[in-house]
Scaffold this active site. Sequence first.
Site, short mmCIF file in Angstrom:
data_model
loop_
_atom_site.label_atom_id
_atom_site.label_comp_id
_atom_site.label_asym_id
_atom_site.label_seq_id
_atom_site.Cartn_x
_atom_site.Cartn_y
_atom_site.Cartn_z
N ASP A 1 25.27 -43.50 25.22
CA ASP A 1 25.00 -44.10 26.52
C ASP A 1 23.90 -45.16 26.41
O ASP A 1 24.08 -46.30 26.84
CB ASP A 1 24.56 -43.02 27.52
CG ASP A 1 25.50 -41.84 27.53
OD1 ASP A 1 26.54 -41.92 28.19
OD2 ASP A 1 25.18 -40.84 26.87
N GLU B 1 31.27 -43.90 22.01
CA GLU B 1 31.72 -45.24 22.39
C GLU B 1 31.01 -46.35 21.63
O GLU B 1 31.66 -47.25 21.09
CB GLU B 1 31.52 -45.44 23.90
CG GLU B 1 32.00 -46.79 24.40
CD GLU B 1 32.01 -46.88 25.92
OE1 GLU B 1 31.74 -47.98 26.44
OE2 GLU B 1 32.32 -45.88 26.59
#
Length: 370
Positions: A15, A265
Amino acid sequence: MQADIFCRVVDNYGDIGVCWRLARRLAHDFRWDVRLWVDDLASFARIQPGIDALSPRQRHGGVDIVHWSDAPDPALTARDVVIEAFACDPPAAFVDSMHRTHPAWINLEYLSAEPWVESCHGLPSQRPDGLVKHFFFPGFTPATGGLLREPGLSAERDALQTSVPRQESFLRSIGVPDDALLLRRNGARTVSLFCYPAAPAPALVQALAADPRASVLLAPQGVAPGLDAACQAPGAPRLVRLPFVAQPDFDRLLWCADINFVRGEDSFVRAAWAARPLVWQIYPQDENIHLEKLEAWLARYPAPESAQALIRAWNQPETGLTASAVAAALAPAGWQAWAAAARQWDASQAALPDLAENLAGFCADLAKKR
């Protein structure tokens, strides 16, 4: 533009990794005045040297960094743009200030290759209080927000990948010892590993040990702790534990590897830009919803079936197929096809506008309508 980016750290480094890259890109290349709100500065400090985990307010890399505490400074109010990363909801007092400025409010969503993302990208959501939030989806097609990519990244990568001395100098600077560098020089495969605890790392070690080509395995300290014992077996890869490094050095580490095992990610996207074979461990979700997202990406990723089988096995360790899948994916014919596919994937994605460019344009259009 004056912007606030809100980040709650859920996936330790993914994040904040995405938000920090975005904040720097908007500040450096688009000359935005950016405030980055982060609730977990300790995780932030591990990927960015110089961050003070105890400071409520600091400036680094041209970005104003605010510790997002339970009682945020009421003087910090909304400005032109508000970006909430992954639906993290800004503080109530800050949202109240948004009624006075009506900023462009962006919900930066998780990356997905699922087809429905294209139809939802950019859609507004009208709130009962009159504020409007827009959904912004990163993705792999022109109908999405794209992927974060800095100008000149390909040229910098290519310069490193075509120079063995530069690679060795870099790897030595982050702690790779001379004996491991000598193994690389003599033809050993370089494998980088960044994974979640459930990853079948011992099976990877088993497969690399059985392969006729030697391997050097680079892994961050504390990740996959069972590696240390597994790599004591005869023929096992030479394990090198590395400290967490700043994002530009993490990129270079991926560029130096022949194959990158990545997670979440941020490291997934950076491994794609390495133009080398990658194995993605997607963030696990209840009821195996993450496997549907994995399949959506595999439907777009042009790697051969042997590579796709390895990626599936890596994300489903209970099948026990990882070791055999590694062996098949590293076999010469499959490996050559995978290496070519990695270069093709990099080139096709690099031809699209990057996420920061798309986001800046989207916010500019919203500002004109206010």
